[in-house]
Design a protein around this motif. Structure first.
Motif, PDB file in Angstrom:
ATOM      1  N   THR A 117      24.840  54.819  -5.060  1.00 52.15           N
ATOM      2  CA  THR A 117      23.615  54.750  -3.872  1.00 52.15           C
ATOM      3  C   THR A 117      24.515  54.765  -2.471  1.00 52.15           C
ATOM      4  OG1 THR A 117      22.204  53.442  -5.388  1.00 52.15           O
ATOM      5  CG2 THR A 117      21.740  53.659  -3.165  1.00 52.15           C
ATOM      6  N   ASN A 118      25.463  54.017  -2.347  1.00 49.92           N
ATOM      7  CA  ASN A 118      25.814  53.738  -1.045  1.00 49.92           C
ATOM      8  C   ASN A 118      26.953  54.565  -0.876  1.00 49.92           C
ATOM      9  OD1 ASN A 118      24.291  51.247  -1.456  1.00 49.92           O
ATOM     10  ND2 ASN A 118      26.154  49.725  -1.243  1.00 49.92           N
ATOM     11  N   LEU A 119      27.561  55.423  -1.465  1.00 48.75           N
ATOM     12  CA  LEU A 119      28.568  56.122  -1.045  1.00 48.75           C
ATOM     13  C   LEU A 119      28.341  57.610  -1.493  1.00 48.75           C
ATOM     14  CD1 LEU A 119      31.316  56.497  -0.101  1.00 48.75           C
ATOM     15  CD2 LEU A 119      32.505  56.154  -2.129  1.00 48.75           C
ATOM     16  N   LYS A 120      28.065  58.025  -2.726  1.00 44.62           N
ATOM     17  CA  LYS A 120      27.856  59.265  -3.094  1.00 44.62           C
ATOM     18  C   LYS A 120      26.554  59.689  -2.367  1.00 44.62           C
ATOM     19  CE  LYS A 120      26.301  60.856  -7.018  1.00 44.62           C
ATOM     20  NZ  LYS A 120      26.536  60.952  -8.599  1.00 44.62           N
ATOM     21  N   GLY A 121      25.575  58.726  -2.270  1.00 40.30           N
ATOM     22  CA  GLY A 121      24.368  59.333  -1.456  1.00 40.30           C
ATOM     23  C   GLY A 121      24.640  59.583  -0.039  1.00 40.30           C
ATOM     24  N   VAL A 122      25.516  58.792   0.732  1.00 45.16           N
ATOM     25  CA  VAL A 122      25.752  59.395   1.958  1.00 45.16           C
ATOM     26  C   VAL A 122      26.534  60.501   2.019  1.00 45.16           C
ATOM     27  CG1 VAL A 122      27.354  58.574   3.984  1.00 45.16           C
ATOM     28  CG2 VAL A 122      25.962  56.959   2.753  1.00 45.16           C
ATOM     29  N   TRP A 123      27.623  60.816   1.123  1.00 48.09           N
ATOM     30  CA  TRP A 123      28.292  62.236   1.151  1.00 48.09           C
ATOM     31  C   TRP A 123      27.561  63.146   0.816  1.00 48.09           C
ATOM     32  CZ3 TRP A 123      29.227  64.481  -3.750  1.00 48.09           C
ATOM     33  CH2 TRP A 123      30.158  65.486  -3.813  1.00 48.09           C
ATOM     34  N   LEU A 124      26.503  63.084  -0.242  1.00 47.72           N
ATOM     35  CA  LEU A 124      25.695  64.176  -0.685  1.00 47.72           C
ATOM     36  C   LEU A 124      24.741  64.507   0.578  1.00 47.72           C
ATOM     37  CD1 LEU A 124      24.128  63.457  -4.334  1.00 47.72           C
ATOM     38  CD2 LEU A 124      25.293  65.622  -3.152  1.00 47.72           C
ATOM     39  N   CYS A 125      24.225  63.505   1.432  1.00 42.36           N
ATOM     40  CA  CYS A 125      23.318  63.637   2.369  1.00 42.36           C
ATOM     41  C   CYS A 125      24.098  64.630   3.517  1.00 42.36           C
ATOM     42  CB  CYS A 125      22.653  62.399   3.122  1.00 42.36           C
ATOM     43  SG  CYS A 125      21.635  61.936   1.930  1.00 42.36           S
ATOM     44  N   ILE A 147      29.093  44.697   7.942  1.00 44.14           N
ATOM     45  CA  ILE A 147      30.499  43.880   8.427  1.00 44.14           C
ATOM     46  C   ILE A 147      31.312  44.014   7.286  1.00 44.14           C
ATOM     47  CG2 ILE A 147      31.023  41.590   8.795  1.00 44.14           C
ATOM     48  CD1 ILE A 147      29.221  41.622  11.062  1.00 44.14           C
ATOM     49  N   ALA A 148      30.567  43.923   5.833  1.00 46.63           N
ATOM     50  CA  ALA A 148      31.287  44.077   4.593  1.00 46.63           C
ATOM     51  C   ALA A 148      32.213  45.211   4.498  1.00 46.63           C
ATOM     52  CB  ALA A 148      30.422  43.934   3.393  1.00 46.63           C
ATOM     53  N   GLY A 149      31.957  46.280   5.397  1.00 50.95           N
ATOM     54  CA  GLY A 149      32.831  47.566   5.357  1.00 50.95           C
ATOM     55  C   GLY A 149      34.091  47.373   6.201  1.00 50.95           C
ATOM     56  N   LEU A 150      34.160  46.182   6.888  1.00 45.77           N
ATOM     57  CA  LEU A 150      35.333  45.909   7.535  1.00 45.77           C
ATOM     58  C   LEU A 150      36.258  44.894   7.021  1.00 45.77           C
ATOM     59  CD1 LEU A 150      33.564  45.909  11.100  1.00 45.77           C
ATOM     60  CD2 LEU A 150      35.430  47.860  10.360  1.00 45.77           C
ATOM     61  N   ARG A 151      35.695  43.697   6.653  1.00 48.30           N
ATOM     62  CA  ARG A 151      36.207  42.615   6.093  1.00 48.30           C
ATOM     63  C   ARG A 151      35.361  42.229   4.715  1.00 48.30           C
ATOM     64  NH1 ARG A 151      34.890  37.786   9.980  1.00 48.30           N
ATOM     65  NH2 ARG A 151      33.152  36.793   8.613  1.00 48.30           N
ATOM     66  N   SER A 152      35.953  41.166   4.034  1.00 47.83           N
ATOM     67  CA  SER A 152      35.183  40.677   3.054  1.00 47.83           C
ATOM     68  C   SER A 152      34.930  39.472   2.641  1.00 47.83           C
ATOM     69  CB  SER A 152      35.860  41.291   1.644  1.00 47.83           C
ATOM     70  OG  SER A 152      35.162  41.670   0.507  1.00 47.83           O
ATOM     71  N   GLU A 153      34.210  38.972   1.604  1.00 46.09           N
ATOM     72  CA  GLU A 153      33.886  37.441   1.434  1.00 46.09           C
ATOM     73  C   GLU A 153      34.251  37.619  -0.140  1.00 46.09           C
ATOM     74  OE1 GLU A 153      33.040  35.401   3.596  1.00 46.09           O
ATOM     75  OE2 GLU A 153      32.452  36.533   5.267  1.00 46.09           O
ATOM     76  N   ALA A 154      34.284  36.553  -0.910  1.00 50.13           N
ATOM     77  CA  ALA A 154      34.379  36.177  -2.214  1.00 50.13           C
ATOM     78  C   ALA A 154      32.887  36.951  -2.812  1.00 50.13           C
ATOM     79  CB  ALA A 154      34.549  34.969  -2.615  1.00 50.13           C
ATOM     80  N   LYS A 163      31.029  49.789   0.908  1.00 53.86           N
ATOM     81  CA  LYS A 163      30.897  49.972   2.464  1.00 53.86           C
ATOM     82  C   LYS A 163      32.167  50.198   3.414  1.00 53.86           C
ATOM     83  CE  LYS A 163      26.298  49.346   2.584  1.00 53.86           C
ATOM     84  NZ  LYS A 163      25.515  50.234   3.083  1.00 53.86           N
ATOM     85  N   HIS A 164      33.461  49.700   2.720  1.00 58.88           N
ATOM     86  CA  HIS A 164      34.746  50.364   3.334  1.00 58.88           C
ATOM     87  C   HIS A 164      34.740  51.627   3.373  1.00 58.88           C
ATOM     88  CE1 HIS A 164      36.311  46.149   3.458  1.00 58.88           C
ATOM     89  NE2 HIS A 164      37.070  46.516   4.012  1.00 58.88           N
TER      90      HIS A 164
END
Ligand SMILES: NC(=O)c1ccc[n+]([C@@H]2O[C@H](COP(=O)([O-])OP(=O)(O)OC[C@H]3O[C@@H](n4cnc5c(N)ncnc54)[C@H](OP(=O)(O)O)[C@@H]3O)[C@@H](O)[C@H]2O)c1
Length: 256
Positions: A117-125, A147-154, A163-164
């Motif tokens: 959903t989050n990655l392949k969907g963006v690429w396909l679109c 923001i979770a594409g720039l840094r992370s949490e547990a 998201k990265h």
């Protein structure tokens, strides 16, 4: 006075039937765009289309699962037949909850669902959006990272990975087409009050206060506070911006 930056433009919003995408669809329409909303839940899609029409705008809902190649192909066939162009695209559809576990506790199903959903969907679109934009001499795409594409949490490993990756994809694709007037940027929202943010509150209501405390402004963002930035990045005012991300998180991630 209301701006009309998108008069007669065609704008696609994936996940435009809820949350951040809904706010963006409403705003694009309010500024004159013909809006195409692509998502799975038709009832919600139809209600956004109705809200837009009630305000004098133009919109259509096309039922689409962004993880399915056939759905994406039908979506872009419909856009080509109906409008013959695409000026702006907000690749926003995304999921989070099943990926919100510690790494070892996540499953293949979590990985596939989140990444598809989050990655392949963006690429396909983008594979379909960019050729339409090239044909007409330009366009603007905004991908929804986090923001979770720039840094992370547990506890968010797969979501953070997806998201990265959206940011990596955005930067590389932007360089592929910068010389041909297709601009590709990303938005990185912090905690925004949408159904997605509320999901974990059902399991543990304390999460609501804990997450709010993580925001320097001590409040959640509103979907419109992200949508406004997306529209700006799609507008002529951002004509020299490509391959970059805009972080909007009430002060979160200042040190990323
Ligand atoms: N809220 C936050 O705090 C936050 C923070 C950072 C980033 N984001 C990102 O913002 C984006 C929008 O999320 P939101 O907060 O507005 O949550 P939301 O209200 O739950 O919206 C998610 C949207 O994605 C659509 N969607 C999910 N899977 C899909 C699929 N397979 N095919 C097509 N559409 C799909 C949903 O529609 P259907 O279910 O009807 O398909 C819905 O419109 C996501 O990418 C999310 O990761 C949110």
């Amino acid at each position: 006075m209301k701006a009309n930056r998108f008069q007669d433009k065609v704008a696609l919003v994936t996940g435009g039937n809820s949350g951040i995408g809904r706010a963006a669809a409403m705003m694009f329409a309010a500024e004159g765009a013909k809006v195409v909303i692509a998502a799975r839940r038709k009832d919600l899609g139809d209600s956004v289309v109705q809200d837009i029409k009630n305000q004098g705008g133009q919109a259509a809902f096309i039922r689409t699962d962004v993880t399915r190649r056939e759905d994406i192909e039908s979506l872009f066939e419909a856009i080509t037949t109906q409008y013959g162009r695409l000026d702006c695209a907000f690749n926003n559809a995304g999921v989070s909850s099943s990926a919100m576990r510690r790494t070892v506790n996540t499953t293949m199903e979590d990985w596939d669902w989140t990444m598809n959903t989050n990655l392949k969907g963006v690429w396909l679109c983008m594979k379909h959006e960019i050729p339409l934009m090239l044909k007409q001499g330009g366009g603007a795409i905004v991908n929804n990272s986090s923001i979770a594409g720039l840094r992370s949490e547990a506890g968010i490993s797969i979501y953070a990975a997806s998201k990265h990756a959206v940011l990596g994809l955005t930067r590389a694709a932007a360089l592929d087409y910068a010389h041909r007037k297709v601009r590709i940027n990303a938005v990185c929202p912090g905690f925004i009050h949408t159904p997605m943010l509320e999901e974990p509150w059902q399991l543990n209501p304390k999460i609501q206060d804990l997450t709010r405390e993580m925001v320097p402004m001590k409040r959640f963002g509103k979907p419109e506070e992200i949508a406004g930035a997306v529209l700006w990045m799609c507008s002529g005012e951002a004509s020299f911006m490509t391959g970059r991300e805009m972080v909007i998180g009430g002060g979160q991630a200042i040190h990323s």
